[in-house]
Design a protein around this motif. Structure first.
Motif, PDB file in Angstrom:
ATOM      1  N   SER A 110      10.446 -19.919 -32.893  1.00 24.71           N
ATOM      2  CA  SER A 110      10.650 -18.792 -31.984  1.00 24.71           C
ATOM      3  C   SER A 110      11.479 -19.183 -30.760  1.00 24.71           C
ATOM      4  CB  SER A 110       9.310 -18.202 -31.545  1.00 24.71           C
ATOM      5  OG  SER A 110       8.618 -19.113 -30.716  1.00 24.71           O
ATOM      6  N   CYS A 111      11.657 -20.484 -30.524  1.00 16.48           N
ATOM      7  CA  CYS A 111      12.458 -20.898 -29.366  1.00 16.48           C
ATOM      8  C   CYS A 111      13.958 -20.766 -29.636  1.00 16.48           C
ATOM      9  CB  CYS A 111      12.104 -22.323 -28.935  1.00 16.48           C
ATOM     10  SG  CYS A 111      12.631 -23.590 -30.083  1.00 16.48           S
ATOM     11  N   ALA A 113      17.011 -18.435 -30.219  1.00 14.54           N
ATOM     12  CA  ALA A 113      17.365 -17.035 -30.023  1.00 14.54           C
ATOM     13  C   ALA A 113      18.623 -16.646 -30.787  1.00 14.54           C
ATOM     14  CB  ALA A 113      17.568 -16.750 -28.534  1.00 14.54           C
ATOM     15  N   GLU A 114      19.574 -17.578 -30.899  1.00 10.36           N
ATOM     16  CA  GLU A 114      20.800 -17.270 -31.617  1.00 10.36           C
ATOM     17  C   GLU A 114      21.393 -18.527 -32.232  1.00 10.36           C
ATOM     18  OE1 GLU A 114      23.245 -15.477 -28.573  1.00 10.36           O
ATOM     19  OE2 GLU A 114      24.228 -17.389 -28.144  1.00 10.36           O
ATOM     20  N   HIS A 141      14.506 -13.502 -36.899  1.00 13.56           N
ATOM     21  CA  HIS A 141      14.678 -12.876 -35.584  1.00 13.56           C
ATOM     22  C   HIS A 141      15.954 -13.329 -34.871  1.00 13.56           C
ATOM     23  CE1 HIS A 141      12.968 -16.819 -34.702  1.00 13.56           C
ATOM     24  NE2 HIS A 141      13.523 -16.704 -33.513  1.00 13.56           N
ATOM     25  N   VAL A 142      16.627 -14.335 -35.380  1.00  8.12           N
ATOM     26  CA  VAL A 142      17.760 -14.967 -34.702  1.00  8.12           C
ATOM     27  C   VAL A 142      19.028 -14.127 -34.833  1.00  8.12           C
ATOM     28  CG1 VAL A 142      19.274 -16.987 -34.775  1.00  8.12           C
ATOM     29  CG2 VAL A 142      16.813 -17.271 -34.998  1.00  8.12           C
ATOM     30  N   ASN A 143      19.769 -14.007 -33.722  1.00 11.36           N
ATOM     31  CA  ASN A 143      21.073 -13.342 -33.740  1.00 11.36           C
ATOM     32  C   ASN A 143      22.120 -14.338 -34.225  1.00 11.36           C
ATOM     33  OD1 ASN A 143      20.124 -10.927 -32.599  1.00 11.36           O
ATOM     34  ND2 ASN A 143      20.294 -11.796 -30.544  1.00 11.36           N
TER      35      ASN A 143
END
Length: 152
Positions: A110-111, A113-114, A141-143
């Motif tokens: 979860s750390c 982000a992209e 969840h990653v962009n």
């Protein structure tokens, strides 16, 4: 692996900041030699950089922390550990005719982000692999962002 065995370093893309850091690093090495009353500073620097693990680790970490400004959009963070720890924990894998060194360690997905996809990556070549990779590593969840940098 314990958190105090490695560091996270933000990559520095600004060339002026890179130059200033190298200048500070070299100045500190020279001052240390002068304080130790070494007669030939440059011979001593060469000797100690190659033989002194602490100094060589500092120089290698410095080198691994800087990157061409064209890649600034990546906002990369690099994981750093000492050569001693690396030698103890290193593993190897084979890929495309090369032996690749790596270290295994766990972290919370979860750390992230992209992910910036480098200039050599083309989703047309491997669309299913990327989707599977993200799912397998709990990174849905990653962009995903395509790099604007060109491959040299």
């Amino acid at each position: 692996m314990k958190a105090n065995n490695f560091r996270l370093n933000d990559v520095v893309y600004c060339e002026k900041e890179q130059y200033n850091e190298l200048e500070r690093f070299m100045y500190n090495l020279i001052i240390e030699d002068v304080q130790n009353e070494n007669d030939n500073i440059f011979e001593s620097l060469n000797d100690t950089l190659l033989k002194d693990d602490r100094r060589l680790d500092c120089l290698l970490e410095w080198c691994a922390t800087y990157k061409n400004p064209a890649f600034a959009e990546e906002k990369e963070v690099r994981i750093w550990c000492s050569r001693k720890l690396y030698r103890e924990k290193i593993e190897f894998r084979h890929s495309q005719g090369s032996i690749i060194p790596f270290m295994n360690f766990s972290f919370d997905a979860s750390c992230i982000a992209e992910i910036v996809l480098g200039p050599k990556f083309t989703e047309a070549n491997e669309p299913a692999y990327l989707e599977s990779f993200l799912f397998h590593n709990k990174l849905e969840h990653v962009n995903l962002i395509s790099s604007k940098a060109t491959y040299r």
